[in-house]
Design a protein around this motif. Sequence first.
Motif, PDB file in Angstrom:
ATOM      1  N   GLN B 110      -1.565  18.317 -26.799  1.00 36.75           N
ATOM      2  CA  GLN B 110      -2.158  19.619 -26.483  1.00 36.75           C
ATOM      3  C   GLN B 110      -1.855  20.005 -25.038  1.00 36.75           C
ATOM      4  OE1 GLN B 110      -6.317  19.740 -25.909  1.00 36.75           O
ATOM      5  NE2 GLN B 110      -6.492  21.941 -26.210  1.00 36.75           N
ATOM      6  N   LEU B 111      -1.990  19.028 -24.136  1.00 38.06           N
ATOM      7  CA  LEU B 111      -1.729  19.313 -22.730  1.00 38.06           C
ATOM      8  C   LEU B 111      -0.245  19.576 -22.486  1.00 38.06           C
ATOM      9  CD1 LEU B 111      -3.965  16.861 -20.693  1.00 38.06           C
ATOM     10  CD2 LEU B 111      -4.264  19.296 -21.140  1.00 38.06           C
ATOM     11  N   VAL B 115      -1.064  24.936 -27.291  1.00 39.38           N
ATOM     12  CA  VAL B 115      -1.818  24.964 -28.539  1.00 39.38           C
ATOM     13  C   VAL B 115      -1.153  25.805 -29.618  1.00 39.38           C
ATOM     14  CG1 VAL B 115      -4.002  24.590 -27.378  1.00 39.38           C
ATOM     15  CG2 VAL B 115      -3.210  26.915 -27.777  1.00 39.38           C
ATOM     16  N   ASP B 116      -0.185  26.647 -29.229  1.00 46.18           N
ATOM     17  CA  ASP B 116       0.392  27.539 -30.239  1.00 46.18           C
ATOM     18  C   ASP B 116       1.315  26.771 -31.181  1.00 46.18           C
ATOM     19  OD1 ASP B 116      -0.907  29.687 -29.208  1.00 46.18           O
ATOM     20  OD2 ASP B 116       0.725  30.269 -27.867  1.00 46.18           O
ATOM     21  N   PRO B 117       1.295  27.148 -32.458  1.00 43.69           N
ATOM     22  CA  PRO B 117       2.235  26.510 -33.368  1.00 43.69           C
ATOM     23  C   PRO B 117       3.667  26.887 -33.003  1.00 43.69           C
ATOM     24  CG  PRO B 117       0.965  28.218 -34.496  1.00 43.69           C
ATOM     25  CD  PRO B 117       0.392  28.079 -33.136  1.00 43.69           C
ATOM     26  N   LEU B 118       4.589  25.956 -33.211  1.00 45.93           N
ATOM     27  CA  LEU B 118       5.993  26.179 -32.864  1.00 45.93           C
ATOM     28  C   LEU B 118       6.863  25.903 -34.082  1.00 45.93           C
ATOM     29  CD1 LEU B 118       6.158  24.269 -29.446  1.00 45.93           C
ATOM     30  CD2 LEU B 118       5.865  26.722 -29.794  1.00 45.93           C
ATOM     31  N   SER B 119       8.080  26.375 -34.005  1.00 41.27           N
ATOM     32  CA  SER B 119       9.045  26.084 -35.052  1.00 41.27           C
ATOM     33  C   SER B 119      10.434  26.139 -34.431  1.00 41.27           C
ATOM     34  CB  SER B 119       8.903  27.083 -36.197  1.00 41.27           C
ATOM     35  OG  SER B 119       9.625  26.627 -37.322  1.00 41.27           O
ATOM     36  N   PHE B 120      11.467  25.835 -35.198  1.00 41.65           N
ATOM     37  CA  PHE B 120      12.820  25.947 -34.656  1.00 41.65           C
ATOM     38  C   PHE B 120      13.770  26.328 -35.785  1.00 41.65           C
ATOM     39  CE2 PHE B 120      11.614  21.528 -35.317  1.00 41.65           C
ATOM     40  CZ  PHE B 120      12.577  21.073 -36.198  1.00 41.65           C
ATOM     41  N   VAL B 210       8.144  25.550 -41.979  1.00 46.98           N
ATOM     42  CA  VAL B 210       6.735  25.844 -41.716  1.00 46.98           C
ATOM     43  C   VAL B 210       6.543  25.985 -40.214  1.00 46.98           C
ATOM     44  CG1 VAL B 210       5.732  24.897 -43.795  1.00 46.98           C
ATOM     45  CG2 VAL B 210       6.239  23.370 -41.922  1.00 46.98           C
ATOM     46  N   SER B 211       5.560  25.300 -39.654  1.00 51.18           N
ATOM     47  CA  SER B 211       5.383  25.286 -38.209  1.00 51.18           C
ATOM     48  C   SER B 211       4.698  23.966 -37.884  1.00 51.18           C
ATOM     49  CB  SER B 211       4.515  26.464 -37.761  1.00 51.18           C
ATOM     50  OG  SER B 211       3.221  26.338 -38.300  1.00 51.18           O
ATOM     51  N   TYR B 214       0.040  20.759 -32.037  1.00 53.86           N
ATOM     52  CA  TYR B 214      -0.375  19.461 -31.493  1.00 53.86           C
ATOM     53  C   TYR B 214      -1.274  18.682 -32.430  1.00 53.86           C
ATOM     54  CZ  TYR B 214      -4.922  21.567 -30.553  1.00 53.86           C
ATOM     55  OH  TYR B 214      -6.140  22.162 -30.710  1.00 53.86           O
ATOM     56  N   GLN B 215      -1.931  19.360 -33.368  1.00 52.77           N
ATOM     57  CA  GLN B 215      -2.891  18.638 -34.200  1.00 52.77           C
ATOM     58  C   GLN B 215      -2.377  18.404 -35.619  1.00 52.77           C
ATOM     59  OE1 GLN B 215      -6.341  21.092 -34.180  1.00 52.77           O
ATOM     60  NE2 GLN B 215      -5.112  22.931 -34.283  1.00 52.77           N
TER      61      GLN B 215
END
Lengths: 571, 288, 375
Positions: B110-111, B115-120, B210-211, B214-215
């Motif tokens: 998270q740090l 917190v935002d979901p990411l994708s590539f 998908v995405s 951190y969690q």
Amino acid sequence: MSRALSIGVAAVTAVLLGVAWLGWIPGVTSSTITATALRALALMGLNLIFGVVGMLAFGQAAFMALPAYFAGIMDRMGVPLLIALPLALTMVVLLARAVAEVLVRLPGVYLAVGTLGFGMVVEGLARAFPSWTGGASGLVFEHGRNFGTNVWCAIAVVSLAFGVGCYVWYVRGAVWRRLRAIRHDELAASVLGIDVHREKAKIFTIGSAYSAVGGLLLFHYVGVLIPEDAGVVRSLEQIGTLLLGGAGFLVGPIVGAFLVDWFFVISGYAARYELVIYGATFLLVVMYAPQGVSGLLLRPWKRLAGDKAEKAPVVEIRHSVAAVSSDSRVSGRPCLLLHNVTQSFGGVHALVDISLDVKAGEVFTLVGPNGAGKTTLFNIVSGVLRPTSGRTLLDGVDITDLPVHRRAALIGRSFQTPRLVPELSVLANVVLRVDQLSPKLSEQARQAIALEQLRMFELENLSYLSVAEVGLGQRKLIDIARAAVGNPPIVLLDEPAVGLTSAELMHLSEMIRKLKRQGCAVVIVEHNIEFVSNIADRGIVLDSGREIARGTVRDIMAEESVKAAYFGALS
Amino acid sequence: MNPLTQSLISGLMSGAVYALLAVGLVLAFHTTRVVNLAHGESFAIGGLVAATLADAGLPAYVFAPVAIAASVLFLLAVERFLLRPRRSWPIGNLILVTLAAAFLTRGVLQLAMGVDPLSFPRMFTGAPFRIAGGVLPPQGLALIVIGVTTAVAVTLFLLFTPLGRKLRAVAENPDAAELLGVNVDRARSLAFGIAGALGGLSAVLLVPLVSVDYQAGLGMTLRGFIAAALGGMAPATVILAGLGLGLSEALVTNYAGALAQDPIVFIALIAVAVWQSRKIAFGGTGRA
Amino acid sequence: MKIMKFAILTLLAASTGAAHAADPFVVGIVAPTTGSLTTVGLRQLSAVQWWEKKVNAAGGIVGRPVLVVHCNDEGSPEKSASCVRDLISKGSVILLNASVTGPIRAAMPLLQNGPVMVTPSPNIVPSPASYVFQTSPSDVDLTKSIASFLKQNKLDRLAMLASTDASGEVGVASAAEVFPKEGIKYDLARIDLRANDASIQLANIVKPEVKVVFSNYSGGGAAAVVKSYNNLSLAQPLIVSYANISDAFINVIKNDLPTRLLGTGLKAVAPEMLDDPARRKHVEDFMASYKEMTKDNVDMLTLLGLTLADTADAVLRNVKDPRDAASVRTYLETNPVPSIQMLRWSKDRHVGMTADDVSVLEYKKGKWVKADPVQ
């Protein structure tokens, strides 16, 4: 942990709660106390199931949510609250009982999967039927609003105190010993006469009842229940909370719930470091304080207090020893009979068509190399295995289908590596066996019998030591003394001489002779030939599950085939 | 479009992910007896590293291997620094150590990653395949083929190569394996390394569809664990269990709707758990 | 509690360098900053914290500084209730709630005697008798805006995808209320929160005659819907929900944008659509100042955070004694609050916006603008 200590700590907790209530701890108000107390009450259930008995229950959150769902649905149907609440609790306890019946038989990881699945099913159903359960948006409870903050605080604290009271009253003496024995070693526990599945089912039900009461009150207090509250994430969080507080300790749930709630209140100041701090704290606790904060707090106290609490004065009740001893037996009468016993695992034959007759008052030995089937035979006699074919008779009664724990009064068994419960004292380990044989006697009488048993085998000077303080040889002797409690017709000894000093060997010989004089049939597996030749009367030689010789010890030791099979394998 | 064909395709895609995760969990389980609850973090790390590097403009042949390497390093570290020094601990406590490692990793991610979901971007692009009224994107085909092939290859390695047999010997009896000359520590490192590679690989294959955030870790662990438990923690059967789980979820969703998925699938899971353990007594020590 | 307050005051005095610390206005905010709703909570919190800094830099309100106290409810109703109790005990004159349906509903019963709580969740329709005010349109209003968009384009068919969480559930209920009345026929499929893929659902509902697809799924998982849409090479315009009008969401799906990506959004997201120049200026000033302070772009969630801050600002400036919950409520019921758009509550309605404040927007060249017609 001793009871006096628990009560002491509970008192300290009560004082702390009082201090907190007065607002002397930053971040703690009467409303946080209410939530903490109710969560602690629910956690006490998980503590019983997971902390004390060691069952990996991953679905306790569902047992918190279910009674609230039941009560909420009944409320919508117009059932008065005073009927709906007890009815909801009863339904959940019955459900827990049924779930326990199916799931507690599952070993370790499978129990985790089963209970996790149960939680997911409850969560899924709550989502799938919104007209009943409020669905994902949540079920709203109106009744809780009728009480003010202080009334709720009182309800919560009184309920928790009542829960603690029931726990202290129930989980002590024989029950505590039994539960710790199950946690430590289920097989050894059942050989001692404990009906492991029944006990586990009972604890699962009682624990779930705690979760249910705590949950029912908590969700009425909070006012909303959403499906996630029943799910696996909440259940995992609860396990984390319990571990932080100290699993297995009476105060573990209270300390854990308080710390997590308090952390939650003050963590606003940690902002985005909150998760890292939580993770790091949790890791430090599981790595360096596996007994949780309660364990850390209680350690110095325990050292100061010693284990004096366990050394309660024992009233001498010698006559009660007779109460568990069976009638004096006539030596030479046939005692244990095995008829054509065969045991196979899959396609592998571990024992083929073995018949035996062991007489009261004799020492009978099983000889053979590793893998000959000796331990399998012990497992069949003690009931751990059910033979593929053949019968087992004891004193003329067919016991083939009798489960392990029900034949425990008739059969004492010691293990190759002694399976004592490490956290109990030597005496308590012996009392554990007395508990099962004469449950109706008073605690004091049972302690007296156990002490008498240790005295008879000249081990009484070890009585108040903890198992960890006793050497391996002595542990084996204690294990044997424990197996012999109540003078059972059959005593099975699995390699009793291995690892013993020469003094301990003499002690062992003396113990076995004593058993023989009391009319026990002693069946012994042993590799120490000299020892066996001296102590045993007759025997049978096994190789790869088949009998290759039988007769008096002198005769079988002389057989060429035995020398080849047995000594060959040893050298 | 044919919903049934589409369900089978979709089911195979998620089944391949279940299988990859389950094989990774089983590898760790078979060498240490520990259900590694930090396993899914290797997915989260792999996915987030790949997404960050891809955002920095690096091509797939750079970010994919680096992401997988990060996942491998993570699980190697879990084994080396958290589990190995505590070999004599009860299994239950070790499982909790891995759970704590998962929590801490989540906080660190998270740090470090936000917190935002990411994708590539997908590595396998182009026109989707159309099969009997169903549509399968190239990335989905790669997920199924590479995922299942890798899971099967690891299983064959475990069952039929001398090194694989050594790994399994460690599982059965570490002390005996040590006596037979197997380096238990090295075997466990190898198992955790492979598990990490599988976690990273599943991220590289799945995340473009998908995405990841951190969690994501604990959720992925849970999926793998369910498949692994269904398959009885045995390397070959967990692949079938994973594919079966994916397909049955898809079919239930198609015919009964997403709301029916959890109740039906998990009642089946309980039934399988009860059935599988019908002969095991006394916490698995029945053969004492 | 006193120790805590003292600590806060000392810190505040030290940081503002004031010679004497005036008693600050405490504004409590509940926002999930961990858990699955982190993005929702953090974006709104960040806007409210921007307001706190800006107001305090300008010397506070009527000479008193503003102290925003945040409580993280992790998206759980139980924690949300604890948060609200805690924030009330810390002396909050007004509560802001940037959480989601379940947790907000858990907080509402605790406000029988105030203070006023403001939330932007369209899923919440507070009772006019309560102390709760909602700054968004309701979910029914959002659904109506889709219905009117379809009617403008002379369409009467829709395919709708909804998740199995609370917003999906509310969305399904709104659709059942709105679409049949407007004569719109719709096919509905639900998608599980753990799903990797929405192709099964899409295969079931996107029939050839369907010209527009609406996904009500909000949050990061909604990326799977857009990506599946691309996998199936569907050409129909895809409308995404209110909470997905964010940079974070666009960033996740940027490699898989559908041919036409639409969304139900507030007009303020595309400031040129605002008729009132004062509102437009307010939004544009906020966008610039926020970007300067946080290096981050404003999106729908940040704007919703600003509606919370603006409401608190109006109350603190205009209500004589903000501690008196009844007068705060009366003020909000009788005075429109200027924010990104006008928030208009009344004695009968505690929902601040209506369907008129919403428009179907389209994502074009990195910006949300008014949606083009559908063929």
